[in-house]
Motif scaffolding. Structure first.
Motif, PDB file in Angstrom:
ATOM      1  N   VAL A 179       9.066 -16.069  -4.931  1.00  0.00           N
ATOM      2  CA  VAL A 179       9.352 -17.480  -4.697  1.00  0.00           C
ATOM      3  C   VAL A 179      10.296 -18.046  -5.753  1.00  0.00           C
ATOM      4  CG1 VAL A 179       7.389 -18.360  -6.015  1.00  0.00           C
ATOM      5  CG2 VAL A 179       8.238 -19.669  -4.079  1.00  0.00           C
ATOM      6  N   SER A 226      14.019 -21.919  -2.944  1.00  0.00           N
ATOM      7  CA  SER A 226      12.563 -21.747  -2.894  1.00  0.00           C
ATOM      8  C   SER A 226      11.905 -22.286  -4.153  1.00  0.00           C
ATOM      9  CB  SER A 226      12.208 -20.269  -2.718  1.00  0.00           C
ATOM     10  OG  SER A 226      12.626 -19.787  -1.470  1.00  0.00           O
ATOM     11  N   ARG A 261      11.095 -24.872   2.798  1.00  0.00           N
ATOM     12  CA  ARG A 261      12.067 -23.838   2.435  1.00  0.00           C
ATOM     13  C   ARG A 261      11.391 -22.648   1.769  1.00  0.00           C
ATOM     14  NH1 ARG A 261      17.639 -26.717   0.180  1.00  0.00           N
ATOM     15  NH2 ARG A 261      18.182 -27.791   2.133  1.00  0.00           N
ATOM     16  N   ALA A 262      10.404 -22.934   0.940  1.00  0.00           N
ATOM     17  CA  ALA A 262       9.695 -21.845   0.270  1.00  0.00           C
ATOM     18  C   ALA A 262       8.851 -21.047   1.257  1.00  0.00           C
ATOM     19  CB  ALA A 262       8.822 -22.403  -0.852  1.00  0.00           C
ATOM     20  N   LYS A 290      10.434 -18.272   3.447  1.00  0.00           N
ATOM     21  CA  LYS A 290      10.763 -16.966   2.862  1.00  0.00           C
ATOM     22  C   LYS A 290       9.578 -16.287   2.182  1.00  0.00           C
ATOM     23  CE  LYS A 290      15.527 -18.409   1.851  1.00  0.00           C
ATOM     24  NZ  LYS A 290      16.558 -18.596   0.781  1.00  0.00           N
ATOM     25  N   ASN A 291       8.449 -16.994   2.080  1.00  0.00           N
ATOM     26  CA  ASN A 291       7.292 -16.464   1.356  1.00  0.00           C
ATOM     27  C   ASN A 291       6.003 -16.766   2.120  1.00  0.00           C
ATOM     28  OD1 ASN A 291       8.558 -15.854  -1.551  1.00  0.00           O
ATOM     29  ND2 ASN A 291       9.368 -17.816  -0.833  1.00  0.00           N
TER      30      ASN A 291
END
Length: 316
Positions: free
Chosen positions: A69, A75, A182-183, A186-187
């Motif tokens: 992150v 992120s 947004r974080a 991707k995580n």
């Protein structure tokens, strides 16, 4: 196509998660009012232990990916803003609302968060509101008005201070949903929640370390704080993620209505809260308003299929 039994499993798990959050909200009233625990100490303790437990679990489950992150700027900023303006401020405003009022009304006001999200889209993104948005907004105003006045229109059932803190918790709950997107894209959501809790916990500890000026430690306090940590975050979050394996996110999110109902019932049982007919009708109207909003916003165009969103799994 998910079969009926799988969807029912998802609904049951989501209901248990919402029920768990309701227990946590009611316990906060015991901590803030009956035990008179300061908000800064409580949040330093809650966020620190919650963050540590979740991140240890993430380290075993995701390994080095737990730290991904922080590898890209978007992120990283998303998690930082989420920790400060979403998670930290939301828990603080909700705590003060409960402390100066009651858990039932505070939960209803926080439940208005989707309306703030839609209002933000209309104001900042210039998006035209849907018909369902307008209907839900009017219904929510009516429901909150009935809850606040109890049918006696010359005064409020809670103080203005509690009401304003409650509105603040609804607004920051909207930040809680929007800021980590947004974080989370991707995580894993659990990683974002863990880091958000840890960062917010560090910030609260800079103001009031939980090991300094500690309240008198009693079995009741330990049990209450443990209940908030586990029933307010860890257990329901796990149950919500599990529910999403069986039922679509729109079905799972509707079960959020169990939380304010649970909090109201427990407040009646344990804190002798007296709900009259106007308040009960008001609570029902607010629940219907949010249902109308969610259904209207999740109705896909004719050529599209609704997609389950990772952000829907974020909750605290």
């Amino acid at each position: 196509m998910r079969n009926y039994s799988h969807v029912m499993k998802g609904i049951i798990w989501a209901a248990f998660a919402s029920f768990s959050w309701g227990i946590s909200g009611t316990t906060l009233q015991l901590i803030s009012q009956n035990l008179s625990i300061p908000a800064d100490w409580m949040l330093s303790t809650r966020l620190s232990f919650t963050g540590m437990i979740i991140l240890v679990f993430c380290a075993f489950r995701y390994g080095k990916a737990t730290f991904n992150v922080f590898r890209d700027k978007a992120s990283c900023l998303s998690v930082l803003s989420y920790a400060i303006f979403g998670l930290g401020l939301n828990l603080l405003t909700f705590y003060f609302s409960v402390q100066t009022g009651n858990a039932s009304m505070s939960t209803i006001l926080q439940y208005l968060a989707p309306l703030f999200i839609v209002a933000g889209s209309v104001i900042f993104k210039r998006q035209m509101p849907l018909r369902s948005d307008v209907i839900s907004f009017v219904l929510a105003l009516l429901g909150v008005f009935l809850c606040l006045t109890r049918g006696e229109f010359d005064h409020l059932s809670v103080s203005w201070v509690s009401f304003l803190w409650g509105l603040g918790s609804g607004l920051t709950a909207a930040f809680y949903v929007v800021l980590p997107q947004r974080a989370v894209a991707k995580n894993p959501p659990l990683v974002v929640l863990g880091w958000g809790s840890m960062i917010a916990g560090v910030l609260f500890n800079l103001y009031h370390p939980f090991w300094i000026n500690t309240p008198h430690i009693t079995p009741v306090l330990v049990a209450s704080v443990s209940t908030v940590v586990f029933f307010g975050t860890i257990l329901p979050f796990g149950m919500l993620l599990h529910a999403s394996k069986f039922a679509p996110s729109d079905v799972v999110s509707i079960m959020d209505a169990v939380q304010p109902i649970t909090t109201s019932i427990l407040s009646v049982i344990f804190f002798n809260l007296h709900l009259n007919l106007y308040e009960i009708v008001g609570i029902i109207i607010v629940l219907v308003a949010i249902y109308v909003l969610q259904r209207g916003r999740r109705e896909p165009p004719a050529d599209l299929t609704p997609v389950d969103s990772e952000e829907d799994k974020m909750h605290y």
